[in-house]
Design an enzyme around this catalytic site. Sequence first.
Site, short mmCIF file in Angstrom:
data_model
loop_
_atom_site.label_atom_id
_atom_site.label_comp_id
_atom_site.label_asym_id
_atom_site.label_seq_id
_atom_site.Cartn_x
_atom_site.Cartn_y
_atom_site.Cartn_z
N ASN A 1 0.85 -1.20 0.00
CA ASN A 1 0.00 0.00 0.00
C ASN A 1 0.89 1.26 0.00
OD1 ASN A 1 -2.28 1.56 -0.03
ND2 ASN A 1 -2.82 1.23 2.10
N GLU B 1 1.25 -3.13 -5.04
CA GLU B 1 0.86 -1.75 -4.72
C GLU B 1 2.07 -0.91 -4.32
OE1 GLU B 1 -3.17 0.16 -3.28
OE2 GLU B 1 -2.96 -1.81 -2.37
N ASP C 1 -1.77 -10.17 -4.32
CA ASP C 1 -3.09 -9.73 -3.84
C ASP C 1 -4.08 -10.00 -4.97
OD1 ASP C 1 -5.36 -8.42 -3.05
OD2 ASP C 1 -4.42 -6.45 -2.82
N ASN D 1 -7.41 -9.98 -4.51
CA ASN D 1 -8.65 -9.23 -4.27
C ASN D 1 -9.91 -10.09 -4.38
OD1 ASN D 1 -8.44 -6.42 -3.44
ND2 ASN D 1 -7.23 -6.12 -5.29
#
Length: 257
Positions: free
Chosen positions: A9, A35, A148, A150
């Site tokens: 992130n 990310e 990731d 999701n």
Amino acid sequence: MRAISANLNGIRSAANKGFFDWLATTGADVVALQELKAQEADLSELMRAPHGYTGFFHYAEKKGYSGVGIYSKRAPDEVIIGLGVEEFDLEGRYIELRFGKLSVISVYLPSGSSSDERQQAKFRFLDVFEPHLLALEQSGRDILLMGDWNIAHREIDLKNWKGNLKNSGFLPEERAWIGKVFGELGFVDTWRTLYPDAPGYTWWSNRGQAYAKDVGWRIDYQIATPALAATATSASIYKDVKFSDHAPLITDYDYPF
């Protein structure tokens, strides 16, 4: 082989929270990042090549958005950046390093939670990623897909499954798609194989007290072809320090690297 997958992130944010100090202690051989939220010019020397690793990256065209990378202690034989699909390659979602017969991949699937438009983009990604996964599985290579995704697969994979049946990340179509990855396409979900009854949450909403109350989702995976998956000996989720809204997923394989 010790492998780590970590959605940061924002690599700069994670660095400020001590991610690289922690990384130096892990003994990991390969580390998949998602990310990045950074371009090449934004990375410090530590971020490019920390603690004896060499970094390989796929940046998004849009600043402060998406982006994936892999750190490796060993030099790869080949680096493959992108899926060859312009819409998603501009978003920096896929990088593959090849070491002999082994492919190590960092992937970041789109999130559809912000709008219906992004959900439709997510479905388009699933449509183009499926044949790519099939080609990987049929290549005869040992494949380790980290990232990731999701998508939470089963009810055990998120705390509040009843309240999320109509939400992005747990839609019936998404669950069926990832179920196909673990079924028809022949890939193995290493965490769920090692720990059939452990939720294994890796992401927590920033709303409310989701992290403190462990109201999480398991959307970060290490997914492997069967022969490689069979060598997985243990896995853990690192929560002692919070670098991101995701926690690093660490898996050990009895596999030469």
